[in-house]
Design an enzyme around this catalytic site. Structure first.
Site, PDB file in Angstrom:
ATOM      1  N   GLY A 102      81.888  21.382  49.524  1.00 37.85           N
ATOM      2  CA  GLY A 102      80.843  22.225  50.108  1.00 37.85           C
ATOM      3  C   GLY A 102      79.994  21.426  51.069  1.00 37.85           C
ATOM      4  N   GLY A 104      77.645  19.293  51.600  1.00 34.08           N
ATOM      5  CA  GLY A 104      76.888  18.355  50.776  1.00 34.08           C
ATOM      6  C   GLY A 104      75.709  17.761  51.508  1.00 34.08           C
ATOM      7  NE  ARG A 105      77.461  13.615  55.279  1.00 26.21           N
ATOM      8  CZ  ARG A 105      77.701  12.426  55.774  1.00 26.21           C
ATOM      9  NH1 ARG A 105      76.720  11.613  55.970  1.00 26.21           N
ATOM     10  NH2 ARG A 105      78.932  12.071  56.060  1.00 26.21           N
ATOM     11  CE  LYS A 124      78.197  14.778  59.216  1.00 30.58           C
ATOM     12  NZ  LYS A 124      79.419  14.565  60.011  1.00 30.58           N
ATOM     13  N   GLY A 137      72.874  13.469  50.491  1.00 29.58           N
ATOM     14  CA  GLY A 137      72.597  14.514  51.487  1.00 29.58           C
ATOM     15  C   GLY A 137      72.142  13.965  52.825  1.00 29.58           C
ATOM     16  NE  ARG A 187      78.202  19.302  61.883  1.00 32.03           N
ATOM     17  CZ  ARG A 187      79.146  18.950  61.014  1.00 32.03           C
ATOM     18  NH1 ARG A 187      80.065  18.069  61.345  1.00 32.03           N
ATOM     19  NH2 ARG A 187      79.177  19.492  59.816  1.00 32.03           N
ATOM     20  NE  ARG A 194      83.052  22.574  56.848  1.00 31.82           N
ATOM     21  CZ  ARG A 194      82.845  21.350  57.318  1.00 31.82           C
ATOM     22  NH1 ARG A 194      83.752  20.425  57.134  1.00 31.82           N
ATOM     23  NH2 ARG A 194      81.731  21.041  57.960  1.00 31.82           N
ATOM     24  CG  ASP A 265      87.199  18.668  52.957  1.00 28.74           C
ATOM     25  OD1 ASP A 265      88.337  18.197  52.771  1.00 28.74           O
ATOM     26  OD2 ASP A 265      86.182  17.966  53.016  1.00 28.74           O
ATOM     27  CG  ASP A 275      83.181  17.503  58.910  1.00 25.69           C
ATOM     28  OD1 ASP A 275      82.269  18.095  59.536  1.00 25.69           O
ATOM     29  OD2 ASP A 275      83.359  17.625  57.703  1.00 25.69           O
TER      30      ASP A 275
HETATM   31  P1  AMP Z   1      83.720  14.136  54.459  1.00 24.61           P
HETATM   32  O1  AMP Z   1      84.776  13.175  54.000  1.00 24.61           O
HETATM   33  O2  AMP Z   1      82.638  13.500  55.283  1.00 24.61           O
HETATM   34  O3  AMP Z   1      84.304  15.321  55.127  1.00 24.61           O
HETATM   35  O4  AMP Z   1      82.968  14.646  53.143  1.00 24.61           O
HETATM   36  C1  AMP Z   1      83.615  15.174  52.027  1.00 24.61           C
HETATM   37  C2  AMP Z   1      82.634  15.919  51.156  1.00 24.61           C
HETATM   38  O5  AMP Z   1      81.581  15.052  50.713  1.00 24.61           O
HETATM   39  C3  AMP Z   1      81.950  17.087  51.841  1.00 24.61           C
HETATM   40  O6  AMP Z   1      81.801  18.118  50.913  1.00 24.61           O
HETATM   41  C4  AMP Z   1      80.620  16.500  52.262  1.00 24.61           C
HETATM   42  O7  AMP Z   1      79.636  17.485  52.390  1.00 24.61           O
HETATM   43  C5  AMP Z   1      80.328  15.555  51.116  1.00 24.61           C
HETATM   44  N1  AMP Z   1      79.464  14.425  51.504  1.00 24.61           N
HETATM   45  C6  AMP Z   1      79.791  13.389  52.305  1.00 24.61           C
HETATM   46  N2  AMP Z   1      78.757  12.539  52.431  1.00 24.61           N
HETATM   47  C7  AMP Z   1      77.742  13.044  51.676  1.00 24.61           C
HETATM   48  C8  AMP Z   1      76.408  12.623  51.381  1.00 24.61           C
HETATM   49  N3  AMP Z   1      75.892  11.496  51.878  1.00 24.61           N
HETATM   50  N4  AMP Z   1      75.675  13.410  50.566  1.00 24.61           N
HETATM   51  C9  AMP Z   1      76.168  14.530  50.045  1.00 24.61           C
HETATM   52  N5  AMP Z   1      77.407  14.973  50.290  1.00 24.61           N
HETATM   53  C10 AMP Z   1      78.192  14.249  51.085  1.00 24.61           C
HETATM   54 MG    MG Z   2      83.769  16.877  55.904  1.00 22.24          MG
END
Ligand code: AMP
Ligand code: MG
Length: 503
Positions: A102, A104-105, A124, A137, A187, A194, A265, A275
């Site tokens: 989801g 996450g940030r 973001k 986040g 963004r 996705r 995702d 991303d």
């Molecule tokens: P990514 O590999 O950057 O696409 O991230 C994979 C998942 O981890 C996604 O659901 C992001 O929202 C979550 N995520 C990545 N970095 C963070 C962070 N610093 N805090 C919270 N969620 C994160």
């Molecule tokens: Mg991502």
């Protein structure tokens, strides 16, 4: 849990352009959009401003002087008309089912009507959401600058991408491998949906939500499919996404872009580059290049990207099966990739080579070239640019190809290829062919070391190089005499830059 994401003390931004009555993705309701408020950052300041995008979106000319805009884009203000929300999705990461993920940030400010159509705005790095799992986040200044520059570079290259309107920074500390400072990227995209959004509702057996999501995507982004009913509509949707993804992959490969984390995702359902993490534009050509330091198996190596995209499309197809039901039409939609991608790739290579018409030996000619580039790890961007200049100059000069030849250690390999190439080019008008190639093969790309230099300077509070680099990458086919050095080969130290997933 809810209280953690509700901060009634935050003031509301009073910005006329923000007061949209459009709902966009949020119209799908709370199963999709979870109201979540940002976590403020102290002493916010501008890091990078995309004034071209501001203009294109019809936002006020004095936007960058507005304190409220700075606060909004840093997560220090709420929106008046619509709640800020995070969305839930799931996905396959490195080939494994990862379950629920989801935003996450990422926090969505909602959709705004612009001269470019309805656009979703997203912060973001504005603090934790119900989907942050163990993350904070946050986003750091380093990765936010990389996203700001890379997405503008992509746009400048004519490759579909989410855009970055601005980056704001704060002295607040963020812990990664070391302590860094926080930043927020704003963004903008017509959609942030996705493949993983579809996988989420399918895997939970939420078929009505799955259908609502598919119908929303069709209505908003593929309106020509609306007249189709039932399974036909979703087969057609899968086909369209397959086509867009094939086209995107051909564009990435042609420009030498490595995404680095092609998890489902991170795959856009409208075919955008989405991303920006450990991405890299190739310096020396290496088909096996792995830009993500955490990708030990090389799953997302440069040359594997088209195949991985196809694998990801099968995950999307699987997720749509409850709506499609019959396997054959879904497979047919997916298999269109096997024709579309090679065709798109062949055309991209012909354009890069300045070839008109389609000849039988074209693919072999392009493949022989890539092998020659691979053998000597010739700089991919410099090669294409010099080749373009050489073709143009060859109208007057017999020595025109010398600067291209100089890039190779194995000159005899280049010479043999060049004879084939010139034969194929034939009597074409060299001047105009070369000019067209110069509009196809960029002079400037976001090389790792350039981003790194801009980041180092930004860490001292000086954002001049961020803005200058932005300016150049915005128009990568043009000459920028002041910044000639940025079109040169990567220095020795560039190969020691390690890009991890940490951002
Ligand atoms: P990514 O590999 O950057 O696409 O991230 C994979 C998942 O981890 C996604 O659901 C992001 O929202 C979550 N995520 C990545 N970095 C963070 C962070 N610093 N805090 C919270 N969620 C994160
Ligand atoms: Mg991502």
């Amino acid at each position: 849990m809810q209280a953690m994401f509700h901060r009634p003390d935050l003031p509301t931004a009073d910005l006329a352009w923000l007061n949209s009555s459009e709902k966009g993705f949020a119209s799908l309701g709370e199963a999709f959009a979870t109201p979540t408020e940002p976590t403020p950052l102290p002493a916010a300041h501008w890091v990078g401003c995309n004034d071209a995008l501001r203009g294109a979106l019809g936002l006020p000319t004095d936007l960058w002087e507005q304190q409220e805009a700075l606060e909004l884009f840093s997560g220090n203000r709420l929106t008046a008309n619509q709640p800020i929300y995070a969305s839930v999705y799931s996905g396959h990461q490195f080939g494994q089912w990862a379950g629920q993920l989801g935003d996450g940030r990422a926090l969505n400010l909602g959709a705004i009507h612009t001269p470019e159509g309805l656009q979703e705005f997203q912060l973001k790095g504005a603090g934790p959401t119900p989907y942050s799992r163990r993350g904070d986040g946050r986003a750091v200044l380093r990765s936010s600058i990389r996203e700001f520059l890379a997405s503008e570079a992509m746009h400048g290259l004519g490759i579909p991408t989410t855009r970055a309107l601005c980056v704001t920074g704060s002295p607040a500390h963020v812990r990664r491998e070391e302590i860094e400072t926080a930043a927020v990227v704003t963004r903008v995209a017509p959609s942030f949906v996705r493949f993983g959004h579809f996988e989420h509702f399918a895997s939970n057996g939420q078929i009505e939500e799955l259908r609502a999501l598919a119908d929303h995507v069709v209505t908003a982004h593929f309106p020509e499919l609306q007249e189709k009913q039932g399974a036909d509509r979703y087969v057609a949707l899968l086909h369209e996404v397959t086509q867009l993804t094939a086209a995107l992959m051909a564009q990435w490969q042609a420009v030498g872009f490595c995404h680095g984390v092609m998890n489902t995702d991170n795959m856009s359902v409208i075919g955008l580059t989405l991303d920006y993490g450990p991405f890299q534009y190739l310096d020396g050509f290496d088909a096996n290049h792995i830009c993500n330091h955490s990708d030990h198996q090389g799953r997302y190596a440069y040359a594997r990207q088209p195949q991985i995209a196809y694998w990801n499309l099968f995950c999307l197809g699987q997720a749509l099966m409850p709506l499609i039901e019959e396997q054959a039409p879904a497979l047919a939609a997916l298999e269109s990739y096997k024709q579309s991608f090679p065709e798109a790739m062949d055309q991209r290579m012909r354009d890069k080579l300045g070839l008109t018409g389609a000849h039988e030996g074209d693919r072999a000619l392009a493949e022989a070239l890539l092998q020659a580039l691979q053998k000597d790890h010739v700089d991919y961007t410099v090669f294409w640019r010099r080749l373009s200049v050489a073709v143009r100059e060859s109208a007057q000069s017999a020595q025109a190809f010398e600067p291209v030849r100089d890039l190779f250690m194995h000159r005899e390999v280049f010479d043999a290829w060049c004879i084939r190439y010139l034969d194929r080019l034939g009597p074409a008008n060299r001047q105009s062919t070369g000019d067209a190639m110069l509009r196809t093969n960029p002079k400037y790309i976001l090389r790792n070391h350039l981003g790194e230099l801009a980041i180092r300077q930004a860490k001292t509070g000086n954002f001049a190089m961020v803005q200058d680099l932005w300016q150049v990458l915005h128009a990568p086919f043009d000459e920028h005499p002041t910044y000639e050095a940025w079109a040169g080969l990567a220095p020795e130290w560039a190969s020691s830059i390690e890009i991890s997933c940490s951002s």
